[in-house]
Each structure stands twice: as C-alpha cells, then as structure tokens.
Write a protein that holds these residues in place. Structure first.
Motif, PDB file in Angstrom:
ATOM      1  N   VAL A  53      40.098  37.268  54.152  1.00 37.37           N
ATOM      2  CA  VAL A  53      41.224  37.359  53.213  1.00 37.37           C
ATOM      3  C   VAL A  53      42.036  36.063  53.222  1.00 37.37           C
ATOM      4  N   THR A  54      42.351  35.544  54.399  1.00 41.08           N
ATOM      5  CA  THR A  54      43.148  34.316  54.481  1.00 41.08           C
ATOM      6  C   THR A  54      42.403  33.131  53.863  1.00 41.08           C
ATOM      7  N   ALA A  55      41.140  32.945  54.248  1.00 36.87           N
ATOM      8  CA  ALA A  55      40.369  31.808  53.737  1.00 36.87           C
ATOM      9  C   ALA A  55      40.162  31.904  52.225  1.00 36.87           C
ATOM     10  N   LEU A  56      39.917  33.101  51.725  1.00 36.96           N
ATOM     11  CA  LEU A  56      39.706  33.267  50.285  1.00 36.96           C
ATOM     12  C   LEU A  56      41.014  33.051  49.513  1.00 36.96           C
ATOM     13  N   THR A  57      42.130  33.468  50.084  1.00 34.79           N
ATOM     14  CA  THR A  57      43.434  33.223  49.459  1.00 34.79           C
ATOM     15  C   THR A  57      43.674  31.727  49.308  1.00 34.79           C
ATOM     16  N   VAL A  58      43.410  30.976  50.362  1.00 37.37           N
ATOM     17  CA  VAL A  58      43.600  29.519  50.324  1.00 37.37           C
ATOM     18  C   VAL A  58      42.614  28.870  49.359  1.00 37.37           C
ATOM     19  N   THR A  59      41.352  29.254  49.439  1.00 40.68           N
ATOM     20  CA  THR A  59      40.314  28.668  48.585  1.00 40.68           C
ATOM     21  C   THR A  59      40.597  28.904  47.107  1.00 40.68           C
ATOM     22  N   LEU A  60      40.882  30.155  46.741  1.00 34.38           N
ATOM     23  CA  LEU A  60      41.179  30.454  45.331  1.00 34.38           C
ATOM     24  C   LEU A  60      42.480  29.784  44.889  1.00 34.38           C
ATOM     25  N   GLY A  61      43.450  29.723  45.785  1.00 31.01           N
ATOM     26  CA  GLY A  61      44.702  29.040  45.463  1.00 31.01           C
ATOM     27  C   GLY A  61      44.479  27.569  45.152  1.00 31.01           C
ATOM     28  N   ASP A  62      43.583  26.927  45.900  1.00 31.14           N
ATOM     29  CA  ASP A  62      43.256  25.513  45.647  1.00 31.14           C
ATOM     30  C   ASP A  62      42.532  25.328  44.315  1.00 31.14           C
ATOM     31  N   PRO A  86      45.437  45.711  46.584  1.00 27.50           N
ATOM     32  CA  PRO A  86      44.191  45.020  46.924  1.00 27.50           C
ATOM     33  C   PRO A  86      44.436  44.021  48.053  1.00 27.50           C
ATOM     34  N   ASP A  87      43.349  43.536  48.647  1.00 30.37           N
ATOM     35  CA  ASP A  87      43.504  42.521  49.688  1.00 30.37           C
ATOM     36  C   ASP A  87      44.096  41.246  49.112  1.00 30.37           C
ATOM     37  N   LEU A  88      43.675  40.887  47.906  1.00 32.15           N
ATOM     38  CA  LEU A  88      44.335  39.786  47.212  1.00 32.15           C
ATOM     39  C   LEU A  88      44.144  39.964  45.722  1.00 32.15           C
ATOM     40  N   LEU A  89      45.009  39.300  44.984  1.00 32.01           N
ATOM     41  CA  LEU A  89      44.924  39.347  43.530  1.00 32.01           C
ATOM     42  C   LEU A  89      45.259  37.977  42.976  1.00 32.01           C
ATOM     43  N   VAL A 111      40.522  41.338  44.438  1.00 29.81           N
ATOM     44  CA  VAL A 111      39.508  41.193  45.480  1.00 29.81           C
ATOM     45  C   VAL A 111      39.798  42.185  46.598  1.00 29.81           C
ATOM     46  N   GLU A 112      38.788  42.954  46.949  1.00 27.85           N
ATOM     47  CA  GLU A 112      38.850  43.841  48.106  1.00 27.85           C
ATOM     48  C   GLU A 112      37.822  43.332  49.121  1.00 27.85           C
ATOM     49  N   VAL A 113      38.224  43.259  50.386  1.00 29.13           N
ATOM     50  CA  VAL A 113      37.338  42.838  51.463  1.00 29.13           C
ATOM     51  C   VAL A 113      37.030  44.066  52.308  1.00 29.13           C
ATOM     52  N   GLU A 114      35.757  44.257  52.579  1.00 28.50           N
ATOM     53  CA  GLU A 114      35.269  45.444  53.269  1.00 28.50           C
ATOM     54  C   GLU A 114      36.028  45.746  54.556  1.00 28.50           C
ATOM     55  N   SER A 115      36.413  46.996  54.688  1.00 22.25           N
ATOM     56  CA  SER A 115      36.929  47.586  55.924  1.00 22.25           C
ATOM     57  C   SER A 115      36.266  48.947  56.035  1.00 22.25           C
ATOM     58  N   PRO A 116      35.814  49.332  57.210  1.00 24.11           N
ATOM     59  CA  PRO A 116      35.181  50.639  57.333  1.00 24.11           C
ATOM     60  C   PRO A 116      36.077  51.767  56.826  1.00 24.11           C
ATOM     61  N   GLU A 117      37.381  51.645  57.041  1.00 25.12           N
ATOM     62  CA  GLU A 117      38.331  52.684  56.675  1.00 25.12           C
ATOM     63  C   GLU A 117      38.477  52.836  55.167  1.00 25.12           C
ATOM     64  N   ILE A 135      41.909  45.454  34.174  1.00 27.46           N
ATOM     65  CA  ILE A 135      41.855  44.210  34.953  1.00 27.46           C
ATOM     66  C   ILE A 135      40.460  43.609  34.781  1.00 27.46           C
ATOM     67  N   GLY A 136      40.404  42.367  34.336  1.00 23.99           N
ATOM     68  CA  GLY A 136      39.156  41.757  33.893  1.00 23.99           C
ATOM     69  C   GLY A 136      38.078  41.536  34.939  1.00 23.99           C
ATOM     70  N   HIS A 137      38.470  41.326  36.207  1.00 22.41           N
ATOM     71  CA  HIS A 137      37.473  40.939  37.214  1.00 22.41           C
ATOM     72  C   HIS A 137      37.769  41.627  38.539  1.00 22.41           C
ATOM     73  N   TYR A 138      36.694  42.078  39.182  1.00 22.69           N
ATOM     74  CA  TYR A 138      36.795  42.768  40.465  1.00 22.69           C
ATOM     75  C   TYR A 138      35.713  42.247  41.389  1.00 22.69           C
ATOM     76  N   TRP A 139      36.124  41.765  42.554  1.00 19.18           N
ATOM     77  CA  TRP A 139      35.171  41.319  43.565  1.00 19.18           C
ATOM     78  C   TRP A 139      35.302  42.210  44.781  1.00 19.18           C
ATOM     79  N   LEU A 140      34.174  42.651  45.307  1.00 20.88           N
ATOM     80  CA  LEU A 140      34.138  43.375  46.571  1.00 20.88           C
ATOM     81  C   LEU A 140      33.347  42.516  47.549  1.00 20.88           C
ATOM     82  N   ILE A 141      34.010  42.094  48.615  1.00 21.94           N
ATOM     83  CA  ILE A 141      33.369  41.253  49.623  1.00 21.94           C
ATOM     84  C   ILE A 141      32.954  42.152  50.777  1.00 21.94           C
ATOM     85  N   GLU A 142      31.649  42.238  51.006  1.00 21.94           N
ATOM     86  CA  GLU A 142      31.121  43.061  52.085  1.00 21.94           C
ATOM     87  C   GLU A 142      30.563  42.177  53.188  1.00 21.94           C
ATOM     88  N   ARG A 143      30.338  42.785  54.331  1.00 23.46           N
ATOM     89  CA  ARG A 143      29.870  42.074  55.523  1.00 23.46           C
ATOM     90  C   ARG A 143      28.387  42.352  55.732  1.00 23.46           C
TER      91      ARG A 143
END
Length: 194
Positions: A53-62, A86-89, A111-117, A135-143
């Motif tokens: 979540v942190t790295a993707l926030t920074v990357t997309l922000g850049d 969501p984890d980030l928007l 963007v939602e990042v996988e959590s078992p819960e 909402i036009g775009h939805y990303w689910l990041i899984e492990r």
C-alpha cells in the motif's frame, strides 16, 4: 457474554447511514459501512500489505498528472448505506484538510490489496459496489509467492459492470486512468527506478 458498548447499536431500525461514520469517534480505525452494517478491520495487518500500500501510494503519486492525487485510509460515500474504505484511491477532488470521504464521481481508481480478512469482500462485494457507483477502474492486488499480482478491471459503461482487462505479473502497464507503468516486484523490495 459481554455487553456491547452503546455506540455499536444502530441509531435506527434501518441500520447505520453513511453520515453516521463521522460521529463514531469510538469506532476502530478502518470502519466501513456495507449495506447499513458496520464492518471493522479486526485482524492486524501484515507487513506485506503495508509495504504494498505504501509503495503503490508513492509510485502512483509520482505518476499522477497535475490535478490528480492519491489518498489512503479514506472512505468513499457510495450511497446512503454504503461508505467503503479502499486501501488507496486516486482522485480529482481538490484537497480539503477536513475531508472525511470522497464522492464516487471524484474517484478515478480504487485499489484493494489482499488481506485474508477482507479477501472475499474485495473480490465480490466491493467489486460490485464500486462498479454500481460508477468508479471507472478497480485494481485488486493479490499475493502470489510473496510477489504482487494485479487483477485490473475497467468499468463497462453500457452494462455498469467491471470487465477484467488483465492480470499483471512483473510489470503493470496501463494507459488509463492515466499512463501507468509499475514494477510490481519493486513494491515489495523497495527498489526505486533509476
């Protein structure tokens, strides 16, 4: 059985409304409203989730163009009985230091990042609710083997449903909602592009 605190009792027969979340100071962080019911993040987050979540926030922000920003830990007021976090928007809304939620019309990407819960909600309930809100775009990041895999969906306006546009391993490259190229492994390793 222990007695529930007063704040956990819905204020009306129909359950909770989106605006009620702003007055629930005692509620745990990351409390969402789904169909009038409060949903809490009850299990501790894993380091993998936080790092992505942190790295993707920074990357997309850049990568975001002027007038577009990336936010985390903020809710989207989908309708009167649904306010999801969501984890980030990615949003076009102007910065407001007192904002507690975003309107779907101001959100380009969720963007939602996988959590078992929350895996089931992210794959089914949230996928449907974000699409219904337009909402036009939805990303689910899984492990997968400790590396991120991005399941990318785009809203098909005529049907109002998300359609999968790709499963990305290694590099996620998309032209929308703005040109994005993300080294997915670098989200875990912390490696920055040269």
């Amino acid at each position: 059985m222990s007695v529930l605190p007063d704040w956990m009792h819905p204020p009306r027969e129909e359950g909770w409304f989106a605006e009620d979340l702003d007055s629930l100071a005692e509620a745990p962080r990351h409390t969402e409203l789904i169909d009038g019911a409060l949903v809490f993040m009850t299990s501790p987050q894993r380091a993998w989730h936080g790092r992505i979540v942190t790295a993707l926030t920074v990357t997309l922000g850049d990568l975001a163009p002027e007038g577009v920003s990336v936010e985390r830990e903020m809710t989207i007021h989908l309708d009167r009985r649904n306010r999801l976090e969501p984890d980030l928007l990615v949003t076009t809304a102007e910065f407001d230091p007192d904002r507690t939620w975003f309107a779907p019309s101001d959100v380009l990407l969720v963007v939602e990042v996988e959590s078992p819960e929350s895996a089931h909600r992210d794959r089914t309930v949230k996928l449907r609710k974000y699409a219904e809100a337009g909402i036009g775009h939805y990303w689910l990041i899984e492990r997968e083997n400790d590396l991120p895999v991005a399941h990318v969906h785009e809203l098909d306006v005529p049907t109002g449903d998300y359609v999968p546009v790709g499963i990305f391993r290694g590099t996620l490259a998309r032209p929308v909602p703005f040109p994005v190229t993300v080294d997915l492994a670098a989200l875990v390793t912390g490696r920055r592009p040269d």
